[in-house]
Design an enzyme around this catalytic site. Structure first.
Site, PDB file in Angstrom:
ATOM      1  N   LEU A  46      -4.380  21.273 -32.901  1.00  0.00           N
ATOM      2  CA  LEU A  46      -4.761  21.802 -31.598  1.00  0.00           C
ATOM      3  C   LEU A  46      -6.289  21.806 -31.520  1.00  0.00           C
ATOM      4  O   LEU A  46      -6.956  22.256 -32.450  1.00  0.00           O
ATOM      5  CB  LEU A  46      -4.254  23.233 -31.404  1.00  0.00           C
ATOM      6  CG  LEU A  46      -2.881  23.451 -30.776  1.00  0.00           C
ATOM      7  CD1 LEU A  46      -2.621  24.945 -30.630  1.00  0.00           C
ATOM      8  CD2 LEU A  46      -2.769  22.778 -29.409  1.00  0.00           C
ATOM      9  N   ASP A  47      -6.848  21.304 -30.414  1.00  0.00           N
ATOM     10  CA  ASP A  47      -8.290  21.321 -30.237  1.00  0.00           C
ATOM     11  C   ASP A  47      -8.804  22.762 -30.209  1.00  0.00           C
ATOM     12  O   ASP A  47      -8.065  23.686 -29.827  1.00  0.00           O
ATOM     13  CB  ASP A  47      -8.673  20.635 -28.923  1.00  0.00           C
ATOM     14  CG  ASP A  47      -8.381  19.143 -28.940  1.00  0.00           C
ATOM     15  OD1 ASP A  47      -8.328  18.573 -30.049  1.00  0.00           O
ATOM     16  OD2 ASP A  47      -8.209  18.558 -27.851  1.00  0.00           O
TER      17      ASP A  47
END
Length: 307
Positions: A46-47
């Site tokens: 996940l960024d």
């Protein structure tokens, strides 16, 4: 002098609700430290600007992280109309502007185009490798990065909230889908440009946002393995077979066992209620492929799912 321990050999899954501005690797490091775990890894990056479900595998569960690769995922994301960026989200610089603001009916009319097997071009700022280097590293170095389109599957996408300047969507999709690309392409199909302003992952396979554990709770709870879901949580679709003490001993040494009644193909072996191994049943013989070591409880109580 006593030898310093490097962590507990705990096994299981943490359904972690990753907060904003924390990288996936930072999340794993924090969770590993709080649980005093010897080994951990995440399944699906996940960024930092994204929040939500980040499944973290501990111990022997790291051996089955690949089973989440093909798992269905669900996201909720916000799109701001009128500006595109280098990263297709808030982190990048504005590259184009438009005065066009799509109507609610126009948005709803275009959504069916993005359901099913579609072609999608990943964003330049992504972890895809180009000639051995990550695309985002090349883009940050000022190189022009144009990635090839590829097939992805969108199971469903719906408009959750409409405002003149922005919209919120829910999407369920398969592996390899980039929500930033979906937002970019939606805007272009509507005759404008846009970028993602918020992104929450709400599901990865069996892990849902409603049951996810946030950082505050994790910090308050401390190193309790009871927070973890069992290793086999991601193996629900695989037929299971309980084996005897004698067969379990053979499997732990990597030996094949005979069991004509077992389902053919890939099976999950268990012993005394604990996952023992992933194996393949061919004809009458069961061959172990991935054997799971026993967890080290260290007086912290049973793992979630044990009695």
């Amino acid at each position: 002098m006593a030898r310093r321990r490097k962590g507990l050999s705990i096994t299981g899954w943490l359904n972690f609700n990753k907060p904003l501005e924390m990288s996936s690797n930072q999340a794993v490091g924090k969770a590993r430290w709080l649980l005093k775990a010897k080994k951990a890894g995440h399944a699906g990056t996940l960024d930092p600007l994204a929040t939500g479900v980040l499944p973290i595998a501990f111990g022997e569960a790291t051996k089955v992280m690949g089973f989440l690769t093909d798992a269905e995922k669900a996201y909720r994301f916000s799109v701001a109309w009128g500006a595109s960026t280098t990263t297709d989200d808030l982190e990048g610089e504005v590259t184009e502007r438009s005065d066009v603001r799509p109507s609610k009916s126009a948005i709803e009319a275009v959504l069916p185009r993005f359901i099913g097997l579609i072609q999608q071009r990943p964003p330049a700022y992504s972890a895809i490798k180009v000639n051995g280097q990550r695309a985002y590293a090349l883009a940050r170095a000022g190189e022009e990065v144009v990635l090839n389109s590829r097939d992805v599957t969108i199971h469903d996408v719906s408009l959750r909230k409409y405002e003149p300047e922005s919209a919120v969507f829910d999407v369920r999709c398969g592996k390899g889908t980039y929500v930033r690309s979906l937002a970019r392409d939606l805007a272009l199909a509507l005759g404008t440009v846009g970028h993602v302003t918020a992104l929450e992952r709400r599901q990865v396979g069996p892990f849902h946002i409603e049951a996810a554990i946030g950082l505050e709770k994790l910090e308050a709870t401390g190193h309790k393995p009871s927070l973890l879901d069992p290793l086999e949580t991601v193996l629900d679709d695989i037929p299971a077979l309980a084996v005897s003490d004698q067969d379990a001993a053979a499997i732990r040494f990597g030996r094949a066992i005979s069991n004509a009644a077992a389902p053919l193909g890939e099976i999950l072996l268990s012993h005394n209620g604990e996952a023992l191994a992933l194996a393949t049943h061919e004809e009458t013989m069961i061959h172990p492929k991935k054997v799971f070591q026993r967890p080290d409880h260290d007086g912290d109580g049973p793992l979630k799912g044990e009695s």
